[in-house]
Design a protein around this motif. Structure first.
Motif, short mmCIF file in Angstrom:
data_model
loop_
_atom_site.label_atom_id
_atom_site.label_comp_id
_atom_site.label_asym_id
_atom_site.label_seq_id
_atom_site.Cartn_x
_atom_site.Cartn_y
_atom_site.Cartn_z
N THR A 1 35.27 45.04 -28.39
CA THR A 1 36.11 45.77 -27.44
C THR A 1 35.81 47.26 -27.49
OG1 THR A 1 37.83 44.10 -27.81
CG2 THR A 1 38.51 46.11 -26.70
N ASP A 2 35.72 47.82 -28.71
CA ASP A 2 35.48 49.26 -28.88
C ASP A 2 34.13 49.67 -28.28
OD1 ASP A 2 37.89 49.38 -30.13
OD2 ASP A 2 37.08 49.41 -32.18
N ILE A 3 33.08 48.90 -28.59
CA ILE A 3 31.72 49.25 -28.12
C ILE A 3 31.63 49.13 -26.60
CG2 ILE A 3 29.29 48.51 -28.16
CD1 ILE A 3 29.78 47.78 -31.16
N MET A 4 32.18 48.03 -26.04
CA MET A 4 32.12 47.84 -24.58
C MET A 4 32.89 48.93 -23.84
SD MET A 4 32.18 43.78 -23.66
CE MET A 4 33.56 43.27 -24.62
N THR A 5 34.07 49.30 -24.37
CA THR A 5 34.87 50.35 -23.73
C THR A 5 34.15 51.70 -23.80
OG1 THR A 5 36.85 49.16 -24.43
CG2 THR A 5 37.17 51.41 -23.67
N LYS A 6 33.59 52.00 -24.97
CA LYS A 6 32.90 53.30 -25.15
C LYS A 6 31.66 53.40 -24.25
CE LYS A 6 29.99 54.37 -28.44
NZ LYS A 6 29.37 54.49 -29.76
N GLU A 7 30.88 52.32 -24.18
CA GLU A 7 29.64 52.35 -23.40
C GLU A 7 29.89 52.39 -21.89
OE1 GLU A 7 26.32 52.41 -24.42
OE2 GLU A 7 27.19 52.84 -26.37
#
Length: 281
Positions: free
Chosen positions: A193-199
């Motif tokens: 979730t964190d990586i997808m949101t950040k990217e």
């Protein structure tokens, strides 16, 4: 009296059925009888004679710009053909768009937004994975981890990303199964979730599509989750467009690289070199 009627064959009940049949009507009263069968002389017209072909142009992110052709009924009266083209969704394989057979498991959806001449300008609308690829990844003796997240890009698009990952065997592992614990699955899902949101939330749609094509987000998730549980086959398996900003033609032209989508003018014929005429005496 009854016996007498039966003897002479004059039963009053028989007289009731001596009416003329209903079908024998006068021609003047029923006008349809004189005209014959309705629609008899109507000529069958091929519907394709009233239709036009339009080219579908993909955004400049993809190598192949000509996706294909679409059909629409020609404009007539108040009915404008371009209104029926705008908003159409077309699906193309990424292997065809990028001329790379290794990417044949991805399906790209494009939405037609504007019509320029005989060309329809499209933009990214969604992404999916082919069924055979998805079925080949799911196996026994491993854990499947899935995650869904809604993100907003910098240019106002709201997308829903679906991620999928599978656990893999560690080095020198003897155990048959590679099942992750519930606490580990939750940690992996949080990282996803964190990586997808950040990217996705730091770039616009055009740059985000550039990340989807080589699966760079999936590679990042795989590396980040290595310390929790080793993963394999990490993919952004699906992308949906939930909300799009108000249509802007200038932004669409930027996506298409400001390329002239109209039919190019024919090249000038070779006129040869200019020769000086001799002056007349």
């Amino acid at each position: 009296q009854d016996a007498c009627d039966k003897k002479h064959g004059s039963d009053p009940r028989e007289k009731r059925n001596t009416r003329a049949p209903k079908n024998n009507m006068a021609v003047g009263k029923n006008k349809r009888l004189s005209k014959g069968k309705k629609g008899k002389g109507k000529k069958a017209v091929d519907p394709f004679t009233k239709k036009d072909w339009y080219d579908i142009k993909a955004p400049s992110v993809f190598q192949t710009r000509n996706v294909g052709k679409t059909l629409v009924t020609r404009s007539s009266g108040m009915r404008v053909a371009t209104d029926f083209l705008k908003g159409r969704i077309v699906e193309a394989n990424l292997a065809d768009l990028n001329k790379d057979e290794d990417q044949n498991y991805r399906k790209i959806r494009l939405q037609l937004l504007d019509v320029s001449g005989k060309a329809c300008l499209s933009n990214f609308y969604g992404m999916d994975m082919t069924t055979d690829k998805l079925r080949s990844l799911v196996k026994k003796w491993q854990t499947t981890i899935e995650c869904t997240v809604d993100v907003n890009t910098t240019d106002g698009y709201k997308l829903r990303l679906f991620c999928i990952a599978f656990t893999k065997r560690r080095q020198n592992q003897l155990k048959k199964t590679t099942y992750a614990q519930t606490a580990q699955i939750k940690q992996i899902r949080k990282k996803m979730t964190d990586i997808m949101t950040k990217e996705a939330s730091t770039v616009d749609l055009k740059d985000l599509v550039k990340k989807f094509i080589p699966n760079s987000i999936g590679t990042q998730i795989e590396q980040a989750c290595q310390s929790i549980y080793p993963l394999k086959d990490v993919y952004i398996r699906k992308v949906k467009t939930l909300k799009a900003p108000k249509f802007d033609i200038t932004k669409l032209m930027e996506v298409h690289g400001n390329a002239d989508t109209t039919t190019p003018a024919p090249a000038a014929a070779d006129e040869g070199t200019k020769v000086d005429r001799p002056t007349e005496a």
